[in-house]
Structure formats: C-alpha cells, structure tokens
Design a protein around this motif. Structure first.
Motif: not given
Length: 125
Positions: A12-21, A8-10, A39-46
């Motif tokens: 989530a990290e992939q989603c975070k990278e895509e969102k960041s791009r 799940l963490a992996k 807009c405040f970017p809210i990180r994904l859960l760890r």
C-alpha cells in the motif's frame, strides 16, 4: 497473520508513493489538501484498518479474508471531507437495504451521491 498485514502495508505504501508521484507530476495541491480542479486525494487504507481472518485451512495451505468495515470508511471520509462534508442515508427497496453516500460539492453547491446495495455474507455467522 501479522506478516500478511505488514506485507499489505508495504504494498500500500508503494502504491501511495507512486500515486503521490503521479499527482505531483499532473496537479498541484493547495493548502487545504485539495488538488487543483476540486479533486480530493483519498489516502490508501493503513494495515491496521484492514481486518484479516482465516477462511479455510487445508493440506494446500490457507485462504484469508481481508476486509474493512464501515467504521474505517467513516474515519476516512471524516479525514478528507470533515464530518460535515459528507453524509450517508439508508433506504429499504424491495427488501434490500441500500446505502447512499453523499459528498458536498462546494463548486456546484449541491450533494453528489452514490448508492449501492450489498448482499448477505455467509462467510461468518
């Protein structure tokens, strides 16, 4: 269960990278971490913020319950908006407990809120 959390963490990290791009392609952030346009970017859960429990086990496998608790929400809101930039209140309406979460909008100089009510969970006594 540790393997499930790691997977799940992996993801989530992939989603975070895509969102960041996507954010970098469309909006630039200022030095406060706030994106252009307010807009405040809210990180994904760890992974460690996600609770994992076994719901059922049978001959075909098992079913997991993945959830987060209110403390995870509060820590995340504190990180993004500071402890003084958000608030929550509770209200009893027709025997149901409603929770309202409000965020301070600096631009509008007012609180912006969302309210919701949950239902009783019987998955764990």
């Amino acid at each position: 269960m540790a393997g499930v959390k790691e997977e799940l963490a992996k993801k989530a990290e992939q989603c975070k990278e895509e969102k960041s791009r996507n954010l970098n392609e469309t909006e630039e952030q200022d030095d406060t971490g706030e994106a252009a346009g307010g807009c405040f970017p809210i990180r994904l859960l760890r992974a460690e913020e996600i609770e994992c429990r076994i719901s059922t086990i049978n001959e075909r496998g098992l079913s997991l319950l993945l959830f987060k608790d209110a403390r995870a929400d509060q820590r995340l809101l504190d990180e993004v908006f500071t402890p003084f930039g958000w608030k929550r209140t509770h209200q009893m309406i027709d025997g149901n407990l409603y929770c309202t979460v409000e965020i301070w909008d600096r631009e509008k100089q007012q609180w912006i809120g969302k309210q919701d009510v949950g239902t009783a969970s019987y998955s764990e006594k």
